[in-house]
Design a protein around this motif. Structure first.
Motif, PDB file in Angstrom:
ATOM      1  N   UNK A 162       0.840  -1.193   0.000  1.00 44.08           N
ATOM      2  CA  UNK A 162       0.000   0.000   0.000  1.00 44.08           C
ATOM      3  C   UNK A 162       0.876   1.244   0.000  1.00 44.08           C
ATOM      4  N   UNK A 163       0.264   2.399  -0.197  1.00 40.98           N
ATOM      5  CA  UNK A 163       1.015   3.650  -0.163  1.00 40.98           C
ATOM      6  C   UNK A 163       1.706   3.810   1.187  1.00 40.98           C
ATOM      7  N   UNK A 164       0.975   3.482   2.253  1.00 37.31           N
ATOM      8  CA  UNK A 164       1.554   3.598   3.597  1.00 37.31           C
ATOM      9  C   UNK A 164       2.740   2.658   3.761  1.00 37.31           C
ATOM     10  N   UNK A 165       2.595   1.431   3.234  1.00 33.38           N
ATOM     11  CA  UNK A 165       3.675   0.451   3.354  1.00 33.38           C
ATOM     12  C   UNK A 165       4.904   0.856   2.566  1.00 33.38           C
ATOM     13  N   UNK A 166       4.695   1.432   1.383  1.00 34.08           N
ATOM     14  CA  UNK A 166       5.835   1.877   0.576  1.00 34.08           C
ATOM     15  C   UNK A 166       6.564   3.032   1.266  1.00 34.08           C
TER      16      UNK A 166
ATOM     17  N   UNK B 226       6.780   3.649   4.332  1.00 34.82           N
ATOM     18  CA  UNK B 226       7.509   3.167   5.516  1.00 34.82           C
ATOM     19  C   UNK B 226       8.909   2.693   5.137  1.00 34.82           C
ATOM     20  N   UNK B 227       9.026   2.085   3.946  1.00 33.66           N
ATOM     21  CA  UNK B 227      10.324   1.594   3.496  1.00 33.66           C
ATOM     22  C   UNK B 227      11.179   2.689   2.861  1.00 33.66           C
ATOM     23  N   UNK B 228      10.519   3.755   2.433  1.00 37.19           N
ATOM     24  CA  UNK B 228      11.252   4.840   1.787  1.00 37.19           C
ATOM     25  C   UNK B 228      10.722   5.097   0.388  1.00 37.19           C
ATOM     26  N   UNK B 229      11.259   6.120  -0.247  1.00 32.95           N
ATOM     27  CA  UNK B 229      10.807   6.536  -1.569  1.00 32.95           C
ATOM     28  C   UNK B 229      11.964   6.423  -2.551  1.00 32.95           C
ATOM     29  N   UNK B 230      11.744   5.820  -3.727  1.00 37.37           N
ATOM     30  CA  UNK B 230      12.811   5.762  -4.736  1.00 37.37           C
ATOM     31  C   UNK B 230      13.353   7.149  -5.059  1.00 37.37           C
ATOM     32  N   UNK B 231      14.622   7.178  -5.421  1.00 35.34           N
ATOM     33  CA  UNK B 231      15.323   8.446  -5.671  1.00 35.34           C
ATOM     34  C   UNK B 231      14.638   9.238  -6.786  1.00 35.34           C
ATOM     35  N   UNK B 232      14.525  10.540  -6.584  1.00 33.73           N
ATOM     36  CA  UNK B 232      13.954  11.448  -7.576  1.00 33.73           C
ATOM     37  C   UNK B 232      15.083  12.268  -8.200  1.00 33.73           C
TER      38      UNK B 232
END
Length: 323
Positions: A48-52, A54-60
């Motif tokens: 889910x969006x919340x689960x993603x 929690x792990x972090x966001x891919x580099x922008x």
């Protein structure tokens, strides 16, 4: 008109807003597909969006390129017209203003990045020119049309002597630049539509010169859909709707929102003539003087009777464009 399509567009617009728009209001370039670079992240995207988060966001990639911002600005305008979401127009304006301030080249062109070791490149100015015309379509503001014209003037330096427009301006010690197919399709469609707004033969001539490159079979067969779209638009006038009335008048504002949002298509001429601004930019149609805001659906140099309410205007536009 499918609700599911609009919901998909809204989701993409939300992603652009939340992940690819900088605090300054300009769009970043891209985002990595993987949370760990080089490691396929299919399991990550099952969360889910919340689960993603929690792990972090891919580099922008936080570069701010003129070309990519032009794409995003034009898309925001199309979305705003289809959805009625005026905040998307605000975001489009914000990005446009930042690019104008930070990527402009004298004469109406645009750099790709803060500094360009080569170029300028046709794609950056072409993308912003299309964005300016899209902004004019959804706001009626003549400033955006003037900027689109200025960018068109700048792009004449990319004209190939034989046919089409080359992809970059190069120095004598660099390899020669050649026309690129998809850029010439986009330029042909842009400059032809610009000619409908301005009435200037020079803009139509740009489209014809681009088509001279695209028409031979060896080019047309590589992107037949794009070439056919360009040919179809050059052969036919766009649907044309004009609102006449003060831009401070609420009734005129409602009519223009309806005109801009009905029968959404890239190939259309939507204008808002406020008599206080002087004569229309393209005076191929004469409008009557009325005592209240009105709208007209036009074709072949003639217009319908005036429509004074948005409901009737929406119906007439739909009828004129076949649904």
């Amino acid at each position: 008109g499918k609700k599911t399509d609009l919901e998909a567009a809204k989701s993409i617009r939300t992603y652009l807003k939340n992940f690819l728009m900088s605090p300054e209001g300009v769009f970043y370039t891209s985002q990595d597909a993987d949370i760990v670079q080089g490691e396929h992240s299919d399991a990550y995207f099952q969360l889910s969006d919340k689960g993603r988060r929690k792990l972090g966001v891919p580099i922008i990639d936080k570069h701010n390129y003129a070309r990519e911002n032009g794409w995003a600005i034009e898309a925001m305008c199309v979305y705003a017209a289809a959805s009625g979401d005026a905040t998307a127009i605000d975001d489009a304006k914000s990005a446009a203003e930042w690019i104008i301030k930070n990527r402009s080249i004298d004469g109406g062109g645009f750099r790709h990045d803060a500094t360009d070791p080569a170029g300028p490149y046709l794609g950056d100015t072409l993308s912003m020119a299309r964005a300016f015309l899209a902004l004019h379509q959804v706001t009626g503001d003549r400033r955006w049309l003037a900027l689109a014209e200025k960018s068109a003037d700048f792009m004449t330096q990319f004209k190939d002597k034989e046919a089409g427009y080359v992809t970059a301006k190069v120095n004598d010690d660099q390899f020669a630049s050649i026309p690129q197919r998809d850029e010439n399709i986009a330029l042909a469609r842009f400059s032809n539509l610009l000619s409908k707004y301005t009435g200037k033969p020079a803009h139509r001539a740009m489209a014809d010169h681009a088509m001279k490159f695209l028409s031979p079979p060896e080019q047309a067969e590589r992107n037949p859909a794009g070439v056919l779209l360009a040919l179809d638009e050059l052969k036919n006038d766009p649907p044309h709707v004009t609102v006449v009335g003060s831009k401070k008048d609420k009734a005129a504002q409602d009519l223009f929102r309806t005109a801009a949002g009905t029968g959404v298509s890239g190939y259309r001429r939507v204008e808002w003539w406020d008599p206080s601004e002087g004569a229309p930019v393209n005076s191929d149609v004469t409008y009557p003087e009325l005592d209240k805001p009105a709208s007209f659906v036009c074709a072949n140099g003639a217009c319908s009777l005036p429509f004074f309410d948005s409901k009737t205007l929406k119906k007439k536009i739909s009828e004129s464009v076949g649904g």
